[in-house]
Design an enzyme around this catalytic site. Sequence first.
Site, PDB file in Angstrom:
ATOM      1  N   HIS A 134       0.956  -1.309  -0.025  1.00 43.90           N
ATOM      2  CA  HIS A 134      -0.267  -0.061   0.184  1.00 43.90           C
ATOM      3  C   HIS A 134       0.819   1.284  -0.131  1.00 43.90           C
ATOM      4  CE1 HIS A 134      -3.109   2.819   0.601  1.00 43.90           C
ATOM      5  NE2 HIS A 134      -2.620   3.282   1.363  1.00 43.90           N
ATOM      6  N   PHE A 151      -1.639   7.126  -8.166  1.00 40.87           N
ATOM      7  CA  PHE A 151      -1.618   6.287  -6.740  1.00 40.87           C
ATOM      8  C   PHE A 151      -0.395   6.680  -6.258  1.00 40.87           C
ATOM      9  CE2 PHE A 151      -1.217   2.677  -4.239  1.00 40.87           C
ATOM     10  CZ  PHE A 151      -1.845   3.205  -2.905  1.00 40.87           C
ATOM     11  N   LYS A 196       0.914  10.005  -5.540  1.00 41.58           N
ATOM     12  CA  LYS A 196       0.288  10.394  -4.150  1.00 41.58           C
ATOM     13  C   LYS A 196       1.163   9.785  -3.074  1.00 41.58           C
ATOM     14  CE  LYS A 196      -4.318  11.265  -5.928  1.00 41.58           C
ATOM     15  NZ  LYS A 196      -5.993  10.756  -5.857  1.00 41.58           N
ATOM     16  N   GLN A 197       1.370   8.580  -3.254  1.00 43.73           N
ATOM     17  CA  GLN A 197       2.274   7.989  -2.192  1.00 43.73           C
ATOM     18  C   GLN A 197       3.725   8.625  -1.963  1.00 43.73           C
ATOM     19  OE1 GLN A 197       1.247   5.730   0.192  1.00 43.73           O
ATOM     20  NE2 GLN A 197      -0.610   6.218  -0.563  1.00 43.73           N
ATOM     21  N   HIS A 201       4.205  10.445   1.284  1.00 46.99           N
ATOM     22  CA  HIS A 201       5.100   9.884   2.389  1.00 46.99           C
ATOM     23  C   HIS A 201       6.642   9.625   1.990  1.00 46.99           C
ATOM     24  CE1 HIS A 201       1.405   8.588   4.378  1.00 46.99           C
ATOM     25  NE2 HIS A 201       1.230   8.169   3.406  1.00 46.99           N
TER      26      HIS A 201
END
Length: 143
Positions: free
Chosen positions: A21, A73, A76-77, A81
Amino acid sequence: AVCNSNPTPCKDPPEKLFTVHGLWPSNSNGPDPVNCKRKTKVPQAPQPIDATLKPQLEIIWPNVFNRADNESFWNKQWDKHGTCGYPTIKDKNHYFQTVIKMYITQKQNVSQILSKANINPDGLGRTRKLIESAIRNGTNDKE
């Protein structure tokens, strides 16, 4: 798990495989950092994801809500992060290379670690304590 616990259904049923994830660089001194920005005087152009990394990322780190849009996605990660891993994580592609390396390395392959502890993506509920214990045992107590 995310497909079963989120009000937005997954568009494509996931494989019977635990996938990534995210990689959330952190420290042990408080909450996990998010949305970190490097302090540089010269604005940096957005770095594209290295095309050679994408085939592996598509397998180990799919966007389970929309497999046709993995890249947004992943970005965005990275923004939320990965940027907090500097200087250990040098840039976006180093972040993705690190995810791949951790996933395919026996000691960090969560799917293999959990499978050895008889925890499989079979729809059965498991306690957080059981999962954490299996991961700690499988990584020699690394978090």
